[in-house]
Design a protein around this motif. Structure first.
Motif, PDB file in Angstrom:
ATOM      1  N   SER A  18       0.964  -1.105   0.091  1.00 38.54           N
ATOM      2  CA  SER A  18      -0.047  -0.010  -0.084  1.00 38.54           C
ATOM      3  C   SER A  18       0.910   1.285   0.009  1.00 38.54           C
ATOM      4  N   LEU A  33      -8.194  -4.752   3.341  1.00 37.47           N
ATOM      5  CA  LEU A  33      -8.531  -6.148   3.609  1.00 37.47           C
ATOM      6  C   LEU A  33      -9.159  -6.637   2.480  1.00 37.47           C
ATOM      7  N   GLU A  34      -9.957  -5.991   1.740  1.00 36.27           N
ATOM      8  CA  GLU A  34     -10.314  -6.618   0.546  1.00 36.27           C
ATOM      9  C   GLU A  34      -9.468  -6.827  -0.374  1.00 36.27           C
ATOM     10  N   HIS A  35      -8.279  -5.995  -0.837  1.00 43.09           N
ATOM     11  CA  HIS A  35      -7.284  -6.317  -1.595  1.00 43.09           C
ATOM     12  C   HIS A  35      -6.389  -7.466  -0.921  1.00 43.09           C
ATOM     13  N   THR A  62      -8.045   2.639   2.501  1.00 37.56           N
ATOM     14  CA  THR A  62      -8.633   2.660   3.833  1.00 37.56           C
ATOM     15  C   THR A  62      -8.518   1.318   4.186  1.00 37.56           C
ATOM     16  N   ALA A  63      -8.680   1.080   5.530  1.00 40.43           N
ATOM     17  CA  ALA A  63      -8.464  -0.397   6.299  1.00 40.43           C
ATOM     18  C   ALA A  63      -9.503  -1.328   5.507  1.00 40.43           C
ATOM     19  N   ASP A  64     -10.636  -0.725   5.070  1.00 36.28           N
ATOM     20  CA  ASP A  64     -11.771  -1.846   4.505  1.00 36.28           C
ATOM     21  C   ASP A  64     -10.987  -2.234   3.277  1.00 36.28           C
ATOM     22  N   SER A  65     -10.670  -1.135   2.607  1.00 33.81           N
ATOM     23  CA  SER A  65      -9.943  -1.478   1.084  1.00 33.81           C
ATOM     24  C   SER A  65      -8.672  -2.310   1.087  1.00 33.81           C
ATOM     25  N   ASP A  89      -7.565  -9.798   0.864  1.00 27.23           N
ATOM     26  CA  ASP A  89      -8.394 -11.112   0.662  1.00 27.23           C
ATOM     27  C   ASP A  89      -8.127 -11.681  -0.894  1.00 27.23           C
TER      28      ASP A  89
END
Length: 87
Positions: free
Chosen positions: A54, A64-66, A59-62, A68
């Motif tokens: 990164s 985690l999505e990446h 963002t933290a959610d983004s 995953d």
């Protein structure tokens, strides 16, 4: 105008970090690839390791999505190799 000196420094830092992460990933994978022996049984553990780089803009959610997605891609790659090897 782009400051090529800064860009080169940043590119070198990313390259060095990439090498370090890949080394850690290979060491973890090598350790997990070894069979574990317990009470006369040989146990094999598998793991899929996905790595996310990164630039600090996610963002933290983004992230985690990446992460995953990266893990899923690694898992698919590993399963493809295992299917080619397992009789």
């Amino acid at each position: 105008m782009i400051d090529t000196g800064k860009r080169s420094s940043k590119a070198r830092a990313v390259s060095a970090a990439t090498r370090q992460v890949r080394l850690i990933q290979r060491r973890l994978q090598h350790t997990l690839d070894q069979p574990y022996h317990y009470s006369g049984h040989s146990l094999n553990v598998t793991a899929s390791i996905g790595v996310l780089y990164s630039d600090g803009q996610l963002t933290a959610d983004s992230m985690l999505e990446h992460a995953d997605k990266a893990m899923y891609q690694e898992k698919q790659r590993k399963h493809a190799l295992q299917l080619a090897v397992v009789p």
